[in-house]
Enzyme design. Structure first.
Site, PDB file in Angstrom:
ATOM      1  N   PHE A 291       0.856  -1.178   0.000  1.00  0.00           N
ATOM      2  CA  PHE A 291       0.000   0.000   0.000  1.00  0.00           C
ATOM      3  C   PHE A 291       0.890   1.225   0.000  1.00  0.00           C
ATOM      4  O   PHE A 291       2.072   1.150   0.357  1.00  0.00           O
ATOM      5  CB  PHE A 291      -0.876  -0.011   1.264  1.00  0.00           C
ATOM      6  CG  PHE A 291      -2.358  -0.012   0.980  1.00  0.00           C
ATOM      7  CD1 PHE A 291      -2.919  -0.945   0.130  1.00  0.00           C
ATOM      8  CD2 PHE A 291      -3.194   0.910   1.594  1.00  0.00           C
ATOM      9  CE1 PHE A 291      -4.280  -0.957  -0.107  1.00  0.00           C
ATOM     10  CE2 PHE A 291      -4.558   0.912   1.352  1.00  0.00           C
ATOM     11  CZ  PHE A 291      -5.107  -0.024   0.508  1.00  0.00           C
TER      12      PHE A 291
ATOM     13  N   GLN B 277      -8.293  14.253   4.641  1.00  0.00           N
ATOM     14  CA  GLN B 277      -7.661  13.467   3.581  1.00  0.00           C
ATOM     15  C   GLN B 277      -8.589  13.288   2.389  1.00  0.00           C
ATOM     16  O   GLN B 277      -9.722  12.848   2.542  1.00  0.00           O
ATOM     17  CB  GLN B 277      -7.265  12.093   4.104  1.00  0.00           C
ATOM     18  CG  GLN B 277      -6.601  11.233   3.030  1.00  0.00           C
ATOM     19  CD  GLN B 277      -5.986   9.980   3.601  1.00  0.00           C
ATOM     20  OE1 GLN B 277      -6.677   9.030   3.935  1.00  0.00           O
ATOM     21  NE2 GLN B 277      -4.682  10.001   3.744  1.00  0.00           N
TER      22      GLN B 277
ATOM     23  N   HIS C  35      -8.837  11.088  -0.687  1.00  0.00           N
ATOM     24  CA  HIS C  35      -8.280   9.863  -1.271  1.00  0.00           C
ATOM     25  C   HIS C  35      -8.082  10.109  -2.754  1.00  0.00           C
ATOM     26  O   HIS C  35      -8.974  10.649  -3.412  1.00  0.00           O
ATOM     27  CB  HIS C  35      -9.260   8.707  -1.038  1.00  0.00           C
ATOM     28  CG  HIS C  35      -8.678   7.353  -1.290  1.00  0.00           C
ATOM     29  ND1 HIS C  35      -8.350   6.915  -2.544  1.00  0.00           N
ATOM     30  CD2 HIS C  35      -8.370   6.347  -0.441  1.00  0.00           C
ATOM     31  CE1 HIS C  35      -7.854   5.683  -2.456  1.00  0.00           C
ATOM     32  NE2 HIS C  35      -7.854   5.320  -1.192  1.00  0.00           N
TER      33      HIS C  35
ATOM     34  N   LEU D  17     -15.355   5.103  -3.330  1.00  0.00           N
ATOM     35  CA  LEU D  17     -13.944   4.784  -3.224  1.00  0.00           C
ATOM     36  C   LEU D  17     -13.469   3.692  -4.180  1.00  0.00           C
ATOM     37  O   LEU D  17     -14.161   2.704  -4.409  1.00  0.00           O
ATOM     38  CB  LEU D  17     -13.657   4.326  -1.783  1.00  0.00           C
ATOM     39  CG  LEU D  17     -12.193   4.144  -1.430  1.00  0.00           C
ATOM     40  CD1 LEU D  17     -11.478   5.476  -1.468  1.00  0.00           C
ATOM     41  CD2 LEU D  17     -12.072   3.525  -0.058  1.00  0.00           C
TER      42      LEU D  17
ATOM     43  N   GLU E 252      -6.935   1.636  -2.797  1.00  0.00           N
ATOM     44  CA  GLU E 252      -5.512   1.766  -3.078  1.00  0.00           C
ATOM     45  C   GLU E 252      -4.915   0.404  -3.445  1.00  0.00           C
ATOM     46  O   GLU E 252      -3.857   0.321  -4.063  1.00  0.00           O
ATOM     47  CB  GLU E 252      -4.844   2.305  -1.806  1.00  0.00           C
ATOM     48  CG  GLU E 252      -3.506   2.941  -2.010  1.00  0.00           C
ATOM     49  CD  GLU E 252      -3.105   3.771  -0.782  1.00  0.00           C
ATOM     50  OE1 GLU E 252      -3.991   4.348  -0.125  1.00  0.00           O
ATOM     51  OE2 GLU E 252      -1.912   3.815  -0.477  1.00  0.00           O
TER      52      GLU E 252
ATOM     53  N   ARG F 269      -1.011   9.208   0.189  1.00  0.00           N
ATOM     54  CA  ARG F 269      -2.226   9.669  -0.477  1.00  0.00           C
ATOM     55  C   ARG F 269      -2.228  11.158  -0.787  1.00  0.00           C
ATOM     56  O   ARG F 269      -2.746  11.580  -1.821  1.00  0.00           O
ATOM     57  CB  ARG F 269      -3.431   9.332   0.394  1.00  0.00           C
ATOM     58  CG  ARG F 269      -3.734   7.852   0.370  1.00  0.00           C
ATOM     59  CD  ARG F 269      -4.851   7.508   1.320  1.00  0.00           C
ATOM     60  NE  ARG F 269      -5.153   6.077   1.212  1.00  0.00           N
ATOM     61  CZ  ARG F 269      -5.982   5.436   2.018  1.00  0.00           C
ATOM     62  NH1 ARG F 269      -6.585   6.090   2.999  1.00  0.00           N
ATOM     63  NH2 ARG F 269      -6.214   4.156   1.866  1.00  0.00           N
TER      64      ARG F 269
ATOM     65  N   HIS G   3     -12.216  11.606   2.113  1.00  0.00           N
ATOM     66  CA  HIS G   3     -12.167  10.234   2.587  1.00  0.00           C
ATOM     67  C   HIS G   3     -12.021  10.110   4.095  1.00  0.00           C
ATOM     68  O   HIS G   3     -12.618   9.248   4.721  1.00  0.00           O
ATOM     69  CB  HIS G   3     -10.990   9.535   1.902  1.00  0.00           C
ATOM     70  CG  HIS G   3     -10.863   8.089   2.216  1.00  0.00           C
ATOM     71  ND1 HIS G   3     -11.891   7.204   1.995  1.00  0.00           N
ATOM     72  CD2 HIS G   3      -9.842   7.359   2.737  1.00  0.00           C
ATOM     73  CE1 HIS G   3     -11.501   5.992   2.361  1.00  0.00           C
ATOM     74  NE2 HIS G   3     -10.277   6.057   2.832  1.00  0.00           N
TER      75      HIS G   3
ATOM     76  N   ARG H 285      -2.753  10.471   6.707  1.00  0.00           N
ATOM     77  CA  ARG H 285      -2.809   9.084   7.132  1.00  0.00           C
ATOM     78  C   ARG H 285      -2.381   8.152   6.003  1.00  0.00           C
ATOM     79  O   ARG H 285      -2.746   8.362   4.854  1.00  0.00           O
ATOM     80  CB  ARG H 285      -4.237   8.728   7.555  1.00  0.00           C
ATOM     81  CG  ARG H 285      -4.429   7.281   7.919  1.00  0.00           C
ATOM     82  CD  ARG H 285      -5.822   7.000   8.412  1.00  0.00           C
ATOM     83  NE  ARG H 285      -6.837   7.080   7.378  1.00  0.00           N
ATOM     84  CZ  ARG H 285      -7.124   6.092   6.532  1.00  0.00           C
ATOM     85  NH1 ARG H 285      -6.448   4.956   6.571  1.00  0.00           N
ATOM     86  NH2 ARG H 285      -8.070   6.228   5.631  1.00  0.00           N
TER      87      ARG H 285
END
Lengths: 598, 263, 255
Positions: free
Chosen positions: A121, A234, A236, A250, A253, A309, A375, A410
């Site tokens: 990730f 955040q 995304h 979404l 990732e 991200r 997100h 994050r």
């Protein structure tokens, strides 16, 4: 308003996502009489939407991985603004929390040796995400839900808390209503754990559901707690952009972790042009090296598509802004040309299904069109790393509603591990606190009466504002003025707009009766949505630099001085007040861990 | 705008719900109707064939309705275990086994519960019965013996396969006709139907919890599972197969058509 | 974006006191799903229209309803598959008591879930559990369940026979039993319970649960029938049965 249902507990947990469930399980296990209160049905919380996996340095795929590396990645991803105590506890305890789920029946995908398989990730040095295809959150919430049910924890479903009750400076419980009947309900409890998630519904393009109205942030703020890092929202990088009705949903990732790459409208792998200095040493220079990395981790560096991200989201915004976007205003995320269909449908069944059903796109044959979507909220209640205690006695917070753990940004997979680690700690902290209370706090009756009266006001107005239209306007304003790229005069305009909306929200009206009335529910949710949105805008205005998820067009550089402080929001004379508090400096041994190059 | 029609979605006891009540707009009644027509057709034809006791053998072809032929009054005895005291059609000696296998088959149960019992006729369509006890009481509790019919049914495709092999042996020596092919295909279809059975799937490996410790069963289970996905389709095709094989043998036997020889 | 067109949505409105269908003319744009249109009706025509929903991405299983008579997730039902020439009916799930409009009281499912004996792991070896992909794939299919309760809703055993509810766990719970029974680490045995109290025998495998499952779980073939076969292992072996019969026990449900 004397008549309402009343319940007494030692600990109440507001929210039944991963953090709430894990907190309740721990509190009950510690002997506290515990209740869970949630806005939806049990098992529907936003944790089910988590796809990619839960980050924990189990070292099953790469034995080089350990908590120090995980800690390092988390701090670097958070642009060093994280509460390092939380980041350390998180990295150290995540493996234990994940393995515990297995003891409760979870079935993560396996390695050849029969251990938990881990996937790559963004921002994680090693493959570190324990996962179940692309439905990890669902697996986790089911396991936790079933564990909570087996432990006979009381659950109040479809119940919204509108105010925390206090006895002097201490928490005394919570007051709310049952969505089904519209009737009020009071919970008397010395300890309250907030696990309400985030505030994605403040934005137009979001991966979050209707529940994400910043309830916990607002409840905490109104109860006198400090919020930190509220400027860090955040986005995304990969949400669906087409058709309009699914915009924001979404796209995990995991697509990139499993080999997918980003291309702009002119078919260029643009991410190579956006590698920041901090990550240059560990990111591939060219396509050949990036492609080699999937099979050769020692000899090649990771592709820039897997940067944290915030970096990827910013790059996508820049590409679109400069006219290199796709026809529907996104960029391409392509796995079809890189992996065979069998692999794609096995690793990403949910994504395959989602695109097929909602967009008529076969991701094994064509690229997806994606763009940033709101997100996650990094900011939240300021908490003690060990106990998850907020700055008000008796109040605890875990998961997305707590601040500090993720700093300015994050990493993917760290939220699921965050909610396990700190959910558990919050449950224990709350149970310990409740046990130590000798005189149970008692909220005065006028508190509940006032809240109840206010809550019913929308029914009394015949000609007021439509809550749905107010929410739409709020979302438009936040998206346009307090969005991914921020600038002072827009933020000020945003605050003005929020001020106006607050006025209008005071005149909001509800039609019909109290029985399951979504218009009324939204009218009440608007208050927390507005309070939390205002906190975001104020904090964003205060932080005059670009760092992590906060991108200021007027202050494009990172300011080292601002790296030493958190922006704090608290109530003062009924109005939100912006303050600063210094970050605890990182001890030398941990600093060297973070600065280690791997 | 408010054109309310009186219907309360709540508290309507099953006994007062109108029969076949549904908001479905598609032709949901087609599938159960087709099931009834086909199964009734097969039963009528099968019953007639079973009692007909003639034209089931024409050298070297034996109709599957009469194989294995166990009575000594057979036109072509497979195994003479029953003496000449049996004067009825020899088909009656063997047909109960495949019949029982199909009757208790999980797929056919679905088909006839829907088609004949209307329980339910289709999804989200109200069934007409006041009470419902499913397979919890006699006689339907006997559906649970499906696996024993499965055991009893295993020899049939093997015997029919042997019949297919024998069908290479013409009175004038080795050869192959269209009938040979039909017999072999029929045996294959019945074999597939038997193997793809849910009970077979369970017995092969469905009862195992840790596949990694039973690799052979695991493989077997995977194989049968793949077939099992098509069990419903195979059930229909093999049913037609049996009937058409009999029709073919009958037509050749009565001289209506002549069997084309490949060699 | 395609041109918006207008359709008539015929939505059941009402509560425990009764109700009926109400027509709403509403605009629809291309790519929209039924839930989008319900939301538009809420925002512009009927702010108190009760609809339960969360993720709007087919992952939480909240927005179940019956669209043109077929049980579906409204967030995954695209308007383009429905005939716009006729009014599109949206009704609440009929098996569960109504609360209001499209929202039903699904507590039956939560009650049945409480009665499932929980996971009982085998002792953990010192170096931790080992499981292999082939051990867990079968159970992982069942774990895809999003608890939309469409299978419970469509199952005629309770849809048409309210009186069966107390002793019928329903397809959703059968999957849950299956995942526990087939779990490589579980040591429990729930077969007697399934047959005697959870109504496994009431299922006549007519497969409507599998037909409506939005996660495409083969509920009947992979969970219910294998469970029935496991019960047969235990209860309907004719030799064991004969023994029981001789001892004077009658066939049928054991209680």
């Amino acid at each position: 308003m004397a008549e309402h249902e009343t319940h007494e507990f030692d600990v109440i947990v507001i929210g039944a996502g991963g953090a709430g469930l894990r907190a309740a399980i721990e509190a009950q296990a510690q002997g506290a009489r515990t209740a869970i209160i949630c806005k939806s049905l049990l098992g529907k919380a936003h944790t089910v939407m988590a796809e990619g996996g839960v980050a924990a340095a189990l070292g099953t795929v790469y034995s080089e991985d350990n908590w120090e590396v995980h800690f390092r990645d988390t701090m670097r991803g958070g642009k060093m603004l994280n509460n390092w105590r939380m980041a350390r506890i998180h990295a150290q305890e995540a493996p234990e929390r994940v393995l515990e789920l297995e003891d409760w029946g979870a079935l993560f995908d396996r390695t050849e040796e029969g251990r938990i398989l881990q996937r790559d990730f963004g921002g994680h040095r090693y493959a570190r995400l324990a996962h179940v295809g692309d439905r990890t959150g669902l697996e986790m919430i089911r396991i936790l839900q079933q564990k909570a049910v087996a432990m006979d924890i009381d659950v109040f479903m479809e119940t919204t808390i509108v105010r925390l009750l206090k006895d002097g400076d201490r928490i005394a419980g919570a007051f709310g209503y049952r969505r089904e009947s519209g009737k009020f309900v009071e919970f008397k409890s010395p300890a309250v754990v907030l696990a309400t998630g985030g505030v994605g519904k403040a934005y137009k393009v979001t991966s979050n559901s209707w529940e994400y109205t910043g309830d916990g942030h607002a409840l905490g703020l109104w109860a006198g707690a400090d919020l930190i890092d509220m400027e860090f929202v955040q986005f995304h990088p990969t949400g669906m952009v087409w058709p309009p009705s699914v915009m924001g949903i979404l796209v995990t990732e995991g697509v990139r972790g499993d080999g997918g790459i980003l291309r702009n409208g002119s078919d260029e792998r643009f991410m190579f042009g956006y590698i920041p200095e901090m990550f240059r040493a560990e990111t591939a220079d060219d396509e050949e090296e990036a492609d080699r990395w999937y099979t050769d981790r020692k000899g090649a560096r990771r592709p820039p598509d897997l940067l944290p991200r915030d970096e990827v989201a910013r790059a996508i915004v820049a590409e679109i802004k400069e006219g290199r976007g796709t026809p529907h205003g996104g960029v391409y995320l392509d796995i079809a040309s890189r992996r065979d269909p069998e692999y794609i449908t096995r690793r990403l069944p949910g994504m395959y299904h989602q695109f097929k059903e909602l967009a008529d796109v076969d991701i094994t044959k064509e690229p997806m069109e994606v763009g940033p979507t709101c997100h996650y909220m990094m900011g939240g209640l300021k908490v003690d790393a060990e106990t998850a205690a907020a700055t008000v006695d008796g109040l605890f917070a875990a998961g997305e509603v707590a601040g500090g753990m993720h700093g300015a940004n994050r990493l993917g997979g760290n939220s699921l591990s965050d909610l396990l680690v700190f959910g558990c700690r919050a449950g224990r902290g709350a149970a310990d606190y409740a046990r130590a209370v000798d005189v149970r706090p008692e909220a005065s009756a006028n508190q509940t009466e006032e809240v109840a009266r206010e809550a019913l006001e929308p029914f009394e107005r015949t000609d007021g504002e439509n809550p749905y239209l107010l929410q739409q306007r709020l979302q438009d304003k936040m998206q346009a003025l307090v969005g991914i790229i921020r600038v002072e005069d827009e933020l000020k305009k945003g605050l003005d707009a929020l001020g106006e909306l607050k006025q209008r929200a005071g005149r909001v009206t509800a039609e019909g009766n109290r029985l399951y009335n979504p218009g009324w529910h939204l009218a009440l949710d608007l208050r927390s949505l507005l309070a939390t949105s205002e906190a975001i805008a104020l904090a964003a205005l205060e932080r005059k630099e670009s760092r992590g998820a906060q991108t200021r067009e007027d202050f494009p550089q990172t300011d080292p001085e601002l790296g030493k402080i958190n922006i704090v929001l608290r109530m003062k004379n009924g109005e939100p007040y912006v303050d600063r508090s210094p970050l605890e400096p990182l001890p030398q041994d941990l600093r060297s861990v973070v600065e280690r190059s791997l | 705008m408010n054109t309310k029609t009186a219907e309360n979605r709540d508290g309507l006891a099953a006994s007062v719900r109108p029969r076949f009540q549904t908001l479905r707009r598609d032709r949901w009644w087609r599938a159960p109707l087709v099931t009834v027509v086909v199964l009734v057709g097969f039963i009528v034809y099968g019953t007639w064939v079973a009692f007909a006791n003639e034209h089931y053998f024409t050298d070297p072809y034996l109709s599957p309705f009469y194989s294995p032929c166990l009575a000594s009054n057979c036109a072509h005895v497979t195994l003479p275990v029953i003496g000449d005291w049996w004067t009825l059609s020899p088909a009656l000696l063997i047909l109960p086994f495949p019949l029982g296998f199909r009757l208790t088959c999980y797929y056919y149960r679905k088909a006839y519960y829907r088609g004949f019992w209307l329980s339910p006729p289709a999804c989200a369509v109200t069934e007409p019965h006041r009470r419902y006890t499913g397979e919890t009481r006699f006689p339907l509790i006997l559906q649970n013996i499906h696996r024993y019919f499965f055991y009893l049914a295993i020899p049939f495709p093997i015997i029919l396969f042997v019949d297919g092999i024998r069908a290479f042996s013409f009175p004038d020596g080795f050869g192959m006709g269209l009938g040979t092919l039909i017999l072999l295909v029929n045996a294959g279809l019945l074999g597939a139907y038997t193997l793809s059975c849910h009970s077979c799937r369970h017995l092969c490996g469905g009862h195992v919890d840790v596949f990694s410790r039973s690799p052979v069963r695991s493989r077997l289970w995977l194989f049968v599972s793949r077939l099992n996905v098509r069990h419903g389709e195979i059930a229909w095709v093999s049913l037609f197969g049996v009937a058409l094989t009999d029709v073919y043998v009958r037509l050749v036997s009565t001289g209506v058509i002549s069997d084309p020889r490949f060699f | 974006m395609g041109d918006p067109s207008t359709v008539t949505m015929r939505i059941w409105r009402g509560d425990t006191n009764g109700g009926g269908f109400e027509d709403h003319d509403v605009e629809v744009s291309s790519g929209e799903v039924v839930l989008d249109v319900l939301h538009r009706i809420q925002a512009t025509q009927a702010p108190d229209l009760a609809v339960r929903w969360n993720c709007k991405a087919g992952r939480c299983g909240s927005c179940s309803a019956e669209v043109n008579g077929v049980p579906r997730l409204t967030c995954m039902t695209r308007m383009s598959i429905l005939d716009p020439a006729e009014p599109i009916t949206v009704a609440p799930m009929r098996t569960f008591p109504i609360i209001k409009d499209l929202v039903t009281d699904v507590s039956y499912n939560y009650e049945m879930s409480k009665r499932v004996p929980p996971f009982r792991p085998k002792p953990k070896p010192p170096d931790g559990h080992r499981m292999f992909q082939e051990d867990i794939e079968r159970v992982q299919e069942f774990r895809k369940c999003i608890e939309c309760f469409l299978c419970q809703n469509v199952c005629h055993v309770i849809r048409d026979h309210e009186e069966n509810k107390p002793h019928f766990a329903g397809p959703r719970m059968f999957i849950r039993y299956a995942e526990l029974e087939m779990h490589p680490l579980d040591s429990g045995d729930r077969r007697d319970l399934l047959q005697e109290e959870m109504g496994l025998g009431l299922c006549n495998i007519t497969k409507c649960c599998s037909e409506v499952c939005p996660e495409d779980i083969h509920i009947t073939d992979n969970a219910i029938i294998p469970l029935k076969e496991r019960v047969v292992d235990r209860k309907y072996d004719p030799i064991v049965w004969l023994g029981k019969a001789i001892k004077g026990r009658r066939s049928g449900r054991a209680e």
